[in-house]
Design a protein around this motif. Structure first.
Motif, PDB file in Angstrom:
ATOM      1  N   GLU A  96       1.141  -1.293  -0.243  1.00 47.27           N
ATOM      2  CA  GLU A  96       0.116  -0.249   0.013  1.00 47.27           C
ATOM      3  C   GLU A  96       0.677   1.574  -0.192  1.00 47.27           C
ATOM      4  N   ASP A  97       1.669   0.616   0.374  1.00 45.76           N
ATOM      5  CA  ASP A  97       2.648   2.487   1.178  1.00 45.76           C
ATOM      6  C   ASP A  97       4.410   2.167  -0.477  1.00 45.76           C
ATOM      7  N   GLU A 134       3.961   7.360  -4.933  1.00 45.08           N
ATOM      8  CA  GLU A 134       3.943   6.906  -4.058  1.00 45.08           C
ATOM      9  C   GLU A 134       2.951   6.314  -3.422  1.00 45.08           C
ATOM     10  N   GLY A 135       2.967   5.067  -3.805  1.00 47.93           N
ATOM     11  CA  GLY A 135       1.811   4.000  -3.089  1.00 47.93           C
ATOM     12  C   GLY A 135       0.531   3.417  -4.402  1.00 47.93           C
TER      13      GLY A 135
END
Length: 127
Positions: free
Chosen positions: A25-26, A43-44
């Protein structure tokens, strides 16, 4: 790192949602040599999915003839060298490109993907 063959197969299958699903997720995708106007950091997982979603509309990858994985002293980090061959969809011209990617995983998901692609070839891909 079992994730790498799976990632490469997803690229060949043009399953970009599945490919992005390999990220935590990150997780982060970085492109240290990205030229101006191109993202240097994504990002992500959701942002990675947005970033890669339309790749099959730009590049029809037909083969990955070179695939070499270099293990590091850290079992969660590997260096991947691979070649992609196919067609630039907009022009019909051949596409052949070599990639070097440093991948770090955590709990079986990508947390860092640093893709050292060469922006000097960018002119070849534009329609």
């Amino acid at each position: 790192m079992d994730l790498i063959p799976r990632a490469l197969q997803l690229l060949l299958d043009k399953d970009m949602i599945g490919f992005a699903g390999l990220w935590a997720e990150d997780g982060v995708a970085e492109f240290p040599f990205a030229p101006s106007g191109w993202p240097s950091r994504v990002e992500g997982r959701a942002a990675v999915e947005d970033y890669v979603r339309d790749y099959p509309k730009m590049y029809d990858i037909k083969a990955l003839p070179k695939q070499v994985v270099h293990q590091t002293t850290n079992p969660d980090v590997a260096i991947l060298e691979f070649d992609a061959e196919g067609v630039v969809v907009a022009t019909g011209e051949p596409y052949r490109y070599s990639y070097i990617v440093v991948i770090e995983t955590r709990d079986g998901e990508i947390v860092s993907y640093r893709d050292y692609w060469n922006p000097l070839n960018l002119h070849e891909w534009k329609s």
